[in-house]
Design a protein around this motif. Structure first.
Motif, PDB file in Angstrom:
ATOM      1  N   ALA A  43     -22.146  -2.951  22.251  1.00  0.00           N
ATOM      2  CA  ALA A  43     -20.872  -2.627  22.660  1.00  0.00           C
ATOM      3  C   ALA A  43     -20.072  -3.825  23.048  1.00  0.00           C
ATOM      4  O   ALA A  43     -19.075  -4.168  22.799  1.00  0.00           O
ATOM      5  CB  ALA A  43     -20.867  -1.465  23.526  1.00  0.00           C
ATOM      6  N   VAL A  44     -20.763  -4.437  24.116  1.00  0.00           N
ATOM      7  CA  VAL A  44     -19.958  -5.786  24.812  1.00  0.00           C
ATOM      8  C   VAL A  44     -19.736  -6.831  23.410  1.00  0.00           C
ATOM      9  O   VAL A  44     -18.728  -7.137  23.415  1.00  0.00           O
ATOM     10  CB  VAL A  44     -20.827  -6.539  25.371  1.00  0.00           C
ATOM     11  N   VAL A  45     -20.725  -6.897  22.623  1.00  0.00           N
ATOM     12  CA  VAL A  45     -20.315  -7.810  21.293  1.00  0.00           C
ATOM     13  C   VAL A  45     -19.422  -7.276  20.310  1.00  0.00           C
ATOM     14  O   VAL A  45     -18.307  -7.841  20.145  1.00  0.00           O
ATOM     15  CB  VAL A  45     -21.677  -8.010  20.529  1.00  0.00           C
ATOM     16  N   ASP A  46     -19.150  -5.852  20.324  1.00  0.00           N
ATOM     17  CA  ASP A  46     -18.253  -5.177  19.509  1.00  0.00           C
ATOM     18  C   ASP A  46     -16.842  -5.318  20.087  1.00  0.00           C
ATOM     19  O   ASP A  46     -15.985  -5.504  19.585  1.00  0.00           O
ATOM     20  CB  ASP A  46     -18.753  -3.753  19.366  1.00  0.00           C
ATOM     21  N   PHE A  47     -16.971  -4.724  21.489  1.00  0.00           N
ATOM     22  CA  PHE A  47     -15.452  -4.695  22.301  1.00  0.00           C
ATOM     23  C   PHE A  47     -14.803  -6.323  22.243  1.00  0.00           C
ATOM     24  O   PHE A  47     -13.846  -6.482  22.135  1.00  0.00           O
ATOM     25  CB  PHE A  47     -15.672  -4.198  23.401  1.00  0.00           C
ATOM     26  N   ALA A 121       0.747   5.792  26.770  1.00  0.00           N
ATOM     27  CA  ALA A 121       0.706   4.090  26.864  1.00  0.00           C
ATOM     28  C   ALA A 121       0.629   3.813  28.232  1.00  0.00           C
ATOM     29  O   ALA A 121       1.565   4.292  29.177  1.00  0.00           O
ATOM     30  CB  ALA A 121       1.824   3.731  26.234  1.00  0.00           C
ATOM     31  N   MET A 122      -0.546   3.472  28.783  1.00  0.00           N
ATOM     32  CA  MET A 122      -0.550   2.862  30.229  1.00  0.00           C
ATOM     33  C   MET A 122      -1.376   1.531  30.198  1.00  0.00           C
ATOM     34  O   MET A 122      -2.178   1.296  29.307  1.00  0.00           O
ATOM     35  CB  MET A 122      -1.322   3.795  31.081  1.00  0.00           C
ATOM     36  N   LYS A 123      -0.789   0.453  30.924  1.00  0.00           N
ATOM     37  CA  LYS A 123      -1.172  -0.840  30.457  1.00  0.00           C
ATOM     38  C   LYS A 123      -2.224  -1.356  31.567  1.00  0.00           C
ATOM     39  O   LYS A 123      -2.184  -0.985  32.799  1.00  0.00           O
ATOM     40  CB  LYS A 123      -0.140  -1.747  30.330  1.00  0.00           C
ATOM     41  N   LEU A 124      -3.276  -2.279  31.054  1.00  0.00           N
ATOM     42  CA  LEU A 124      -3.963  -2.769  31.864  1.00  0.00           C
ATOM     43  C   LEU A 124      -3.995  -4.490  31.686  1.00  0.00           C
ATOM     44  O   LEU A 124      -3.531  -4.743  30.535  1.00  0.00           O
ATOM     45  CB  LEU A 124      -5.594  -2.440  31.466  1.00  0.00           C
ATOM     46  N   GLN A 130      -1.920  -7.868  28.381  1.00  0.00           N
ATOM     47  CA  GLN A 130      -1.543  -6.582  28.701  1.00  0.00           C
ATOM     48  C   GLN A 130      -2.321  -5.831  27.286  1.00  0.00           C
ATOM     49  O   GLN A 130      -1.745  -5.979  26.430  1.00  0.00           O
ATOM     50  CB  GLN A 130      -0.103  -6.280  28.491  1.00  0.00           C
ATOM     51  N   VAL A 131      -3.257  -4.829  27.886  1.00  0.00           N
ATOM     52  CA  VAL A 131      -3.790  -3.826  26.791  1.00  0.00           C
ATOM     53  C   VAL A 131      -3.701  -2.621  27.362  1.00  0.00           C
ATOM     54  O   VAL A 131      -3.812  -2.245  28.523  1.00  0.00           O
ATOM     55  CB  VAL A 131      -5.280  -4.103  26.812  1.00  0.00           C
ATOM     56  N   ALA A 132      -3.027  -1.789  26.429  1.00  0.00           N
ATOM     57  CA  ALA A 132      -2.983  -0.317  26.624  1.00  0.00           C
ATOM     58  C   ALA A 132      -4.398   0.386  26.987  1.00  0.00           C
ATOM     59  O   ALA A 132      -5.364  -0.082  26.566  1.00  0.00           O
ATOM     60  CB  ALA A 132      -2.463   0.307  25.125  1.00  0.00           C
ATOM     61  N   LEU A 133      -4.251   1.137  28.066  1.00  0.00           N
ATOM     62  CA  LEU A 133      -5.492   1.898  28.430  1.00  0.00           C
ATOM     63  C   LEU A 133      -6.096   2.658  27.334  1.00  0.00           C
ATOM     64  O   LEU A 133      -7.204   2.940  27.419  1.00  0.00           O
ATOM     65  CB  LEU A 133      -4.963   2.778  29.670  1.00  0.00           C
ATOM     66  N   ALA A 134      -5.392   3.184  26.274  1.00  0.00           N
ATOM     67  CA  ALA A 134      -5.775   4.080  25.369  1.00  0.00           C
ATOM     68  C   ALA A 134      -6.555   3.094  24.337  1.00  0.00           C
ATOM     69  O   ALA A 134      -7.752   3.789  23.997  1.00  0.00           O
ATOM     70  CB  ALA A 134      -4.447   4.323  24.276  1.00  0.00           C
ATOM     71  N   VAL A 135      -6.455   1.802  24.679  1.00  0.00           N
ATOM     72  CA  VAL A 135      -7.251   0.871  23.716  1.00  0.00           C
ATOM     73  C   VAL A 135      -8.900   1.052  24.016  1.00  0.00           C
ATOM     74  O   VAL A 135      -9.751   1.197  23.662  1.00  0.00           O
ATOM     75  CB  VAL A 135      -6.903  -0.427  23.945  1.00  0.00           C
ATOM     76  N   LEU A 136      -8.770   0.949  25.671  1.00  0.00           N
ATOM     77  CA  LEU A 136     -10.016   1.149  26.315  1.00  0.00           C
ATOM     78  C   LEU A 136     -10.811   2.524  26.313  1.00  0.00           C
ATOM     79  O   LEU A 136     -11.942   2.800  25.862  1.00  0.00           O
ATOM     80  CB  LEU A 136     -10.136   0.777  27.584  1.00  0.00           C
ATOM     81  N   VAL A 137      -9.780   3.527  26.526  1.00  0.00           N
ATOM     82  CA  VAL A 137     -10.484   4.890  26.161  1.00  0.00           C
ATOM     83  C   VAL A 137     -10.870   5.226  24.867  1.00  0.00           C
ATOM     84  O   VAL A 137     -12.007   5.854  24.631  1.00  0.00           O
ATOM     85  CB  VAL A 137      -9.212   5.803  26.618  1.00  0.00           C
ATOM     86  N   ALA A 138     -10.122   4.749  23.817  1.00  0.00           N
ATOM     87  CA  ALA A 138     -10.356   4.938  22.393  1.00  0.00           C
ATOM     88  C   ALA A 138     -11.667   4.408  21.961  1.00  0.00           C
ATOM     89  O   ALA A 138     -12.616   4.838  21.384  1.00  0.00           O
ATOM     90  CB  ALA A 138      -9.276   4.608  21.648  1.00  0.00           C
ATOM     91  N   GLN A 143     -17.167   4.682  20.476  1.00  0.00           N
ATOM     92  CA  GLN A 143     -18.440   4.451  20.768  1.00  0.00           C
ATOM     93  C   GLN A 143     -19.623   5.372  21.119  1.00  0.00           C
ATOM     94  O   GLN A 143     -20.447   5.325  20.739  1.00  0.00           O
ATOM     95  CB  GLN A 143     -18.524   3.174  21.778  1.00  0.00           C
ATOM     96  N   GLY A 144     -19.175   6.018  22.030  1.00  0.00           N
ATOM     97  CA  GLY A 144     -19.960   7.185  22.441  1.00  0.00           C
ATOM     98  C   GLY A 144     -20.132   8.159  21.288  1.00  0.00           C
ATOM     99  O   GLY A 144     -21.595   8.425  21.168  1.00  0.00           O
ATOM    100  N   VAL A 145     -19.399   8.560  20.536  1.00  0.00           N
ATOM    101  CA  VAL A 145     -19.744   9.324  19.238  1.00  0.00           C
ATOM    102  C   VAL A 145     -20.578   8.709  18.566  1.00  0.00           C
ATOM    103  O   VAL A 145     -21.457   9.296  17.884  1.00  0.00           O
ATOM    104  CB  VAL A 145     -18.397   9.952  18.724  1.00  0.00           C
ATOM    105  N   ALA A 146     -20.409   7.673  17.903  1.00  0.00           N
ATOM    106  CA  ALA A 146     -21.176   6.834  17.137  1.00  0.00           C
ATOM    107  C   ALA A 146     -22.802   6.691  17.743  1.00  0.00           C
ATOM    108  O   ALA A 146     -23.654   6.510  17.073  1.00  0.00           O
ATOM    109  CB  ALA A 146     -20.810   5.515  17.058  1.00  0.00           C
ATOM    110  N   THR A 147     -22.845   6.440  19.030  1.00  0.00           N
ATOM    111  CA  THR A 147     -24.110   6.111  19.799  1.00  0.00           C
ATOM    112  C   THR A 147     -25.069   7.249  19.562  1.00  0.00           C
ATOM    113  O   THR A 147     -25.979   7.402  19.201  1.00  0.00           O
ATOM    114  CB  THR A 147     -23.949   5.723  21.232  1.00  0.00           C
ATOM    115  N   VAL A 148     -24.118   8.534  19.890  1.00  0.00           N
ATOM    116  CA  VAL A 148     -25.088   9.688  19.963  1.00  0.00           C
ATOM    117  C   VAL A 148     -25.578  10.049  18.558  1.00  0.00           C
ATOM    118  O   VAL A 148     -26.735  10.314  18.097  1.00  0.00           O
ATOM    119  CB  VAL A 148     -24.240  10.943  20.418  1.00  0.00           C
ATOM    120  N   ILE A 149     -24.551   9.937  17.519  1.00  0.00           N
ATOM    121  CA  ILE A 149     -24.769  10.028  16.047  1.00  0.00           C
ATOM    122  C   ILE A 149     -26.085   9.235  15.866  1.00  0.00           C
ATOM    123  O   ILE A 149     -27.178   9.584  15.068  1.00  0.00           O
ATOM    124  CB  ILE A 149     -23.938   9.798  15.083  1.00  0.00           C
ATOM    125  N   ASN A 150     -25.938   7.837  16.152  1.00  0.00           N
ATOM    126  CA  ASN A 150     -26.942   6.991  15.794  1.00  0.00           C
ATOM    127  C   ASN A 150     -28.460   7.055  16.314  1.00  0.00           C
ATOM    128  O   ASN A 150     -29.215   7.105  15.688  1.00  0.00           O
ATOM    129  CB  ASN A 150     -26.413   5.585  16.118  1.00  0.00           C
TER     130      ASN A 150
END
Length: 162
Positions: A43-47, A121-124, A130-138, A143-150
């Motif tokens: 996930a660190v590599v991915d993000f 839209a909330m910024k970090l 400046q990155v939208a908080l939605a980017v991190l939450v999304a 990632q969580g959904v994909a991890t469980v499936i995997n």
């Protein structure tokens, strides 16, 4: 008349690890811990790659996510096959993982895109950007959904294959 061998695809590249003997007899708790550790690294590599491609290199957000997903999941597969599930290389297993990753790719990129467009839209400030908080939450939800499936499919099906 001599019999000639049919050409075959080469096996995917492998990490040069010498570890415990192969086999899928690793207990569930050990597999979960190793899968989570591998997942965190992947996930660190991915993000990280996602942000670099999108914010630094100027890629389209969804293209950046698609590219980072491929690199992150390849990292995860190579480590999980050798360390988490202790499985020998197998063409059938590799093809099954490619199919699984295609499914989780669609789920992850789709969830990421949907949440990026629907969350408020909330910024970090991350590393001066400046990155939208939605980017991190999304990213985390996708990632969580994909991890469980995997994990479920790899443990129950793919790494039970011979």
């Amino acid at each position: 008349m001599p019999v000639t061998a049919e050409p075959h695809l080469p096996l995917p590249p492998e990490l040069p690890l010498v570890d415990e003997p192969g086999g899928t007899d690793v207990d569930l708790l050990t597999q979960i811990i190793r899968f989570i550790l591998t997942g965190v690294l992947s996930a660190v590599v991915d993000f990280g790659l996602y942000l670099v491609l999108w914010k630094v290199a100027g890629f389209d957000r969804d293209i950046a996510k698609a590219c980072s997903f491929i690199v992150g999941t390849t990292t995860a597969y190579l480590i999980n096959r050798r360390w988490t599930f202790k499985a020998e290389p197998s063409r059938a297993r590799f093809i099954a993982v490619v199919v699984l990753y295609a499914i989780t790719f669609a789920a992850q990129v789709g969830i990421n895109a949907l949440l990026n467009t629907t969350l408020p839209a909330m910024k970090l400030n991350i590393a001066g950007h400046q990155v939208a908080l939605a980017v991190l939450v999304a990213f985390v939800v996708a990632q969580g959904v994909a991890t469980v499936i995997n994990f479920v499919v790899q443990r129950a099906v793919i790494f039970k294959m011979h």
